[in-house]
Design an enzyme around this catalytic site. Structure first.
Site, PDB file in Angstrom:
ATOM      1  N   SER A 175      27.189   2.220  -6.006  1.00 47.51           N
ATOM      2  CA  SER A 175      27.140   1.844  -4.594  1.00 47.51           C
ATOM      3  C   SER A 175      25.676   1.744  -4.225  1.00 47.51           C
ATOM      4  O   SER A 175      24.809   2.291  -4.930  1.00 47.51           O
ATOM      5  CB  SER A 175      27.820   2.929  -3.751  1.00 47.51           C
ATOM      6  N   TYR A 198      29.488  12.229  -0.974  1.00 50.52           N
ATOM      7  CA  TYR A 198      29.704  10.894  -1.547  1.00 50.52           C
ATOM      8  C   TYR A 198      28.401  10.319  -2.087  1.00 50.52           C
ATOM      9  O   TYR A 198      28.367   9.774  -3.199  1.00 50.52           O
ATOM     10  CB  TYR A 198      30.295   9.980  -0.481  1.00 50.52           C
TER      11      TYR A 198
END
Length: 248
Positions: free
Chosen positions: A142, A155
């Protein structure tokens, strides 16, 4: 058909980026094995691939389970005889709250899938690829593996860990014919982004320099490229696909 006669494995292939990538790999000529935890969505993906005239196999699997991951790779080899490329995509959403409000249980669950699950997939994929003397792995990280956002610290930590595993493993196996890279999507129009947006991801589009959200198919095509011989001199790298979000 740049992946003709190749065998590809996709984890988390039942929806979103995983489903789009399973379809793209099959359209590029690969036989695709894909996994997920939801049978109905898995069968839906399989129908889409077979309706396009390609060959595939759905295996119900939880990447946080070592036994499941080992069986997934073994099933791939038993069915198609080899493993040329793998897209490790399975992951779960963040909980949006400050670090001191994050629960230990949620942290452990996120890490068990986003980090431990990725490690297990790489471990058994690499074992097979070493016997072949070649292979390609693409991990789904990501832009959160390169920069930070408030309210989602576990995360962000998990996606930074994905980049650490990608880079270190790429150095471990570069001389053994195994390439390992990552894709780093930005704001992509998926159900996950809808959930983070309280039901709609549309509000995020204005934060992207290109003025729009990315599409799962755009990430899928990047994975196909990294799995192909066109990327034969690329290893240990993040491929950022974010509409210019991280330029500044």
């Amino acid at each position: 058909m740049i992946l003709e006669n190749k065998v590809a494995l996709v984890t988390g292939g039942t929806s979103g980026i995983g489903r789009a990538t399973a379809l793209a790999l099959s359209a590029a000529g690969a036989k695709v094995v894909f996994s997920g935890r939801r049978d109905q969505e898995g069968e839906e993906t399989a129908v889409l691939i077979r309706d396009a005239g390609a060959e595939c196999l759905f295996v119900r699997s939880d990447v946080s389970s070592e036994a499941d991951v080992k069986a997934l790779v073994q099933k791939t080899i038993a069915t198609y005889g080899k493993l040329d490329c793998a897209f490790n995509n399975a992951g779960i959403d963040p909980h949006t709250k400050p670090l001191h409000e994050q629960s230990v249980e949620d942290f452990d669950k996120l890490m068990s899938i986003n980090v431990r699950g990725l490690f297990l997939c790489m471990k058994y994929e690499i074992q097979q690829m070493l016997t072949q003397g070649s292979g390609v792995i693409v991990n789904n990280s990501s832009i959160g593996g390169l920069i930070a956002f408030p309210g989602v610290s576990p995360y962000i930590a998990s996606k930074h860990a994905v980049m650490g595993l990608t880079r270190s493993a790429a150095l471990d196996y570069a001389k053994q014919g195994i390439r390992i890279n990552a894709v780093n999507p930005g704001l992509i129009a998926t159900a996950m982004l809808d959930r983070l947006g309280g039901g709609s991801a549309d509000g995020f589009a204005s934060t992207v320099p290109m003025g729009r959200l990315g599409q799962a198919e755009e990430i899928a095509q990047a994975v196909v490229f990294l799995c192909s011989d066109a990327a034969s001199y690329i290893t240990g790298q993040p491929l950022v696909i974010d509409g210019g979000y991280t330029v500044n």
